[in-house]
Each structure stands twice: as structure tokens, then as C-alpha cells.
Design an enzyme around this catalytic site. Sequence first.
Site, PDB file in Angstrom:
ATOM      1  N   GLU A  61      -4.868  -3.526  29.555  1.00 12.10           N
ATOM      2  CA  GLU A  61      -4.185  -3.322  28.272  1.00 12.10           C
ATOM      3  C   GLU A  61      -3.494  -4.583  27.766  1.00 12.10           C
ATOM      4  O   GLU A  61      -3.559  -4.907  26.576  1.00 12.10           O
ATOM      5  CB  GLU A  61      -3.182  -2.165  28.385  1.00 12.10           C
ATOM      6  N   HIS A 130       1.687  11.244  30.599  1.00 12.59           N
ATOM      7  CA  HIS A 130       0.595  11.354  29.620  1.00 12.59           C
ATOM      8  C   HIS A 130       1.087  11.994  28.325  1.00 12.59           C
ATOM      9  O   HIS A 130       0.315  12.546  27.564  1.00 12.59           O
ATOM     10  CB  HIS A 130      -0.564  12.179  30.199  1.00 12.59           C
TER      11      HIS A 130
END
Lengths: 347, 316
Positions: A61, A130
Site C-alpha cells: 500500500e 475491516h
Amino acid sequence: MERILTYPQAILEATKNEMSRDESVVVMGQGVDDPKAILGTTLGLLEEFGPQRVFDTPLAEDGMTGVAIGMALGGLRPIQTHIRMDFMLLAMNQIVNMAAKMSYMSGGRLNVPLVIRSMIGKSWGQGPQHSQSLYPMFMNVAGLKVVAPSTPYDAKGCLIAAIRDNNPVIFIEHRLLYYQKGPVPEEDYTVDISKARVLTEGSDITLIGVSSMAVECLRAEKFLKEVGLQAEVIDPISLNPIDIETIIKSVKKTKHVVIVDNAWVQAGFGSEIISRLWENGLSSEVKVKRIGFAATPCPTTPTLEEHFYPNAKGIASFAYAMLRPKEKAWEPSTKLEIEEIEFKGPF
Amino acid sequence: MFDQKKYQDIYRTLYLIRRVEEEIGRIYPSDKIKSPVHLSIGQEAVSVAVCSALDERDAVFATYRSHAAYLAKGGNLKEMIAELYGKQTGCAKGKGGSMHLLDPSCGFIVTSAIVATTIPLAVGYAYSLKLKKSDSVVVVFFGDGAVDEGAFHESLNFAALKKLPVLFVCENNLYAIHSHFLTRHHSDNIFKRAASYGMASECLKEDDLGVIYQRTKFFVDQIRQGSGPAFLECYTCRWREHVGPNDDFHLGYRSEQEVSHCKDNDQLKKIRAEIEPSVIKKINQKVEQQIEDAFIFAEKSPFPGKEELMTDVFKD
Ligand SMILES: Cc1ncc(C[n+]2csc(CCOP(=O)(O)OP(=O)(O)O)c2C)c(N)n1
Ligand SMILES: [Mg+2]
């Protein structure tokens, strides 16, 4: 006949529109070219625009955000995707230290036309890692634009505007919004990514909900109608910069405001709005309430998760208590048609 | 190794960089430069050799220690000194300073004060060049400290995966601030790790300008022909302290001997020996004048006005 699209269809349409119009638009991210295609939002792009403009990335990322920034400096307009916002934490260095600063620290000689799409997860056991919704962190950074539209119409118009913007834009999508349907014109249009949208007009109370919480506010508005109260629902759309004028106008009229964050309450959007209201002279005569996630990590089990998130009934109850302080507490009863609300306009 | 003209060009740049940084060091105690400076003195040969092997169309990304690379790539000297002085006429209107030099007009694109952050940017830039079918090459300079960071590895992997036109140049001066490489890594094998990602990679231990030039030229030609990325690890030596203009032997993390050994290998002296003394004299005079002019320019330039605070946050 109005053309009805779902939220992800609107995102896909905006992306296709821009990729066809401008060769420099590129889509990159984990899984953008896989069969699930980021819940359908990148479906068919690979076939239409080829692997150089639509590509999967390694699970890197930070590095890939740097790559996207470099691509933007080289004249491309990348759209980078994160299937969950939680993963953006690994890219904070590049987003905050590089993308947000590039124009300023180069004295305006460089700029980074970059869109970072990310999704907020919720329910079915997404759990603590999440489900995070980190927009307050980005709201605090000068040099970033942050948008979180709640309707399919605004999703398309804002995404097109974000892609055409010459600066880094954090584009936030809530997974539950993916079930939203609404009118979306086929043609090319943009929505001003610095303006809020008044979704319903009302005179008793202003309800402001971030991202999917705008939908919860619309549901709350329906509940409140049943007890004779008119709520004005605002989708702020832009979280950085904030369209405070639209909010002030509404609150001046209603004198009551509930701000529903899609994140933890402390130092959130609600905190910012209330500060701005005070700074603009709306203080003692206005009643304010912030609602948001419980001050805990998100629990996985449904029985706890239920208490972690704000919901329409809770928002309606707060609003009611605020408007009718002398009466006893009220909680609306479940109504299926309200649960399944879809936003229909007008725009 | 070089023809006389190339020797003179290289000497001029080396001398310019050395003298500019000495001047920065001399002026520093006056506090006219109100921000950290990371001098390249001792390390100039890497920047000069690599940039001499590039064309104008090629792009360079670097770090906070970039005075040498900026000047070697042709960056504007007046704008550099003005930037260090925080003046409106600086290359970033004073909003960047020594650690954020840039001059996109000559292909010197981005520098950054965060270790390893420009490596992926260079890779992304190379991606855009490849998409545009350009034959430009990107070079990114970084220190041995950057090898510690995840972004270094993520960038090399992606550059190799997509066969991007980028040359990675690691300026290995053995230290990240005061930490020796071997206190941070199991083995001294940076270039081998680069090779393992799938690119040509070499280690140049001798800090020899001619050799660095030659190997850069070789790799840049290959990259232009579509070889994909390549990697050069160049051993070098920082003579001064990590940040600031002074020596730092009193700290005890390295010996004076270690550095004096490097000083014996001064590439400026070595290149100078290839040129007629009368020519050297002329070059020196010209360079000294250029430097004086640049400092006068910086001194005389105005500071940015208050209205500049809010500009350049976003581009319209
Ligand atoms: C991400 C990050 N971590 C730490 C620092 C603090 N820091 C500044 S320079 C430096 C040393 C870097 O060493 P190296 O990459 O070898 O470059 P050199 O200074 O030797 O040229 C460190 C650790 C930083 N700027 N950025
Ligand atoms: Mg070092």
C-alpha cells in the site's frame, strides 16, 4: 423515465466515462482486474482499456501509493483503490507526507491529480480491522480533499469531478451504500466536491449524516414524520473542505442539529461542525448532539455490534428527545419500508 | 577516459558543488539559512558521474541530501540559494528549503525529507513514461538508510515486474545518521538484494567518478532500449556531519582516519589533474563569480509576503 442505477454502477459509469474521455486516467489497486472487480465497480475496464491502464498491484500500500503519486507527476490521472479503508493506514506516509504536500512544498510547481477510492466495511462480522472509517484523520490534513457521497447520483458526479481535480482526493464509499439505488443521468456531469447537499427539507431539526449515515438520517426523518416532526437531512458530501454555509443556513432555521459521524465521535466531523457553528455565532440558541461509533474497537459479534453503530431509530430518538425535552423518551417501531429506503432525489 | 571537454564539464560541476556547499557552511553560522542542511561534500562524484551520463530529457528524483544532484542535473543555482534563504525567488518560493529542492524545468523532479519516499515516486514516474512510449530514463538517488524501509523493496519489486525505465542509485556512505549499515542489517549485500527482484545490479566499491559514469552510461543505454530497471550501489563517503556544516569526529561513531582515507580519494583532485592549470584557473574564477552572484541574488531577494501562506495548497 428516470434511469435508476445502483451506487456501484454509478461508480463504474463515472470511471468508464473518464477513461474514455481522457487517456491519462488509469485504474490500479488490489483486485481491480479480478473477477469480482471491486464489487463490480471496475468490471470490464480491463477488457475495454487494456492492462496498462487497468492493473492489479502487489500488496504494497505504501509503495503503490508512492507509485501512483509518481504517475500523477508524470502526467497520468491514477485512480487507486483500497477494498477496505483500514488498509490505507499502510499508505499514510505517502498520502500525508507526499501527496498532500507536493503542491505546497514545490511552491506550486508540481501537483498530484490522484483519486484514492476506499471502502468502509460494516456488519457480518467485519470486526475491528475491516470496518474502520478513518476520514477524520484525513480531514485534519491540509492539502487533501475528502469526499463521501451517499447517493448514486452524487457518487457518479463526485467521482468524475474528483478525477478531473488537479489535487489528491480521498473518495470514500460505504459498503452498505452499494445497495442504494437512485436516478443517475446517462450523460457526463460533475457534482461540486466542495458542496453539501440538502437531501430533504424540514423546519424542526437538522440531521447531518456522513456517508451511509446520511441514509440512516433519511430513515430517521421518516420515523420523525410519524410523530409530526420535520427533519432537514444534509449529506455533507465534502468532509474537507467543509461546506459550512449550507449547514449554517439549515441550523439557523431549525435551531437543532444532530450530527451523525460514520466514525468515532471524538475529534470527528461532528466536533468540527459544532466548533464552526459556535465560531459563526450560533451557540446558546442552538441545541447540538453528536452521535457516532462507540468509543471501542468494532466488535465482531452481532449482539455487540448492534450497540456499536448509530442507527435510524437511535437518531430519531435523540432528535425527538431534543425537540420534546419534557416528554418521555420515544423509540420508533421497526418498519420494513423505512429499513429499505432508497433515495429518489430530487436533485 | 573522457575527452578534454567532458573533463572540463565534469570538473566545473564538481567544483561548483564543492564550493557552493563550502559557502553554505561558511554562511551557516550567520543563521541566514534557517533550516537543516545535509551537505554532500565528499559524495559529489556519484551525483556528477550519474547526471553526466544523462540527457536533458531524463528525470531525477532524490533526497534531502540533494544539493549535489540538483546542481549536477542542471538545477538553477540562484534559485537554490534563494530557496535556502527562504526567499520568494527560491525554487519553491521558500516553502520547501534545502530538503525540498526541485527544478522540473531541467528534469530534477522531487526531493523529500522522508527517507525512501521518492523511490516509489520515481517508479511511478517511470510508469507514466513507459505508457507514453517516451525514451526518457528516470534515476532515483537514495542512501543506504532507505534500504531499511519497506518502500524501497516495494518499489524495486514493482519496477522489475513492469520492466520500468528506472535506474536506482544507492549512495552507500555506510551510515544512516550515526548508525552503521551492519548494525541495521545482517549482511552488506544491498546490490544482491536488488538483483533478487529481477534487475541488473552492480556494486561499485571504489568511489571512482569515471567508473560510475561508465556503468551508468551502460545501464542507461540498456534501459533506453527497454531492458527494464537496473541498480547501482555506489560506495561513497560523507566528510561532514550528517546534518550541518561541521565535522563530527568528536561523536566517536566513526574515526577521523576512516574519513581521511576517503579524502585521499577526492575525485575533485583526481579530475583536476587531467586539466591544464591555466584552464582550471579560468573555470574556478567563473564558478566563484557564479556563486557570489547567487548569494547576492538570495540576499537581495524579498521574503515571500503573508499572502503567500495560503497559496499553492491546491492547484486549480
Ligand atoms: C522515514 C524516516 N525515518 C527517519 C528519518 C530520520 N532520518 C533523516 S536522515 C536519516 C538517515 C538516512 O540515511 P541514508 O538513507 O543512508 O542517507 P544519508 O543521510 O546517509 O545520505 C534518518 C534516519 C526520516 N527522515 N525519515
Ligand atoms: Mg547513508
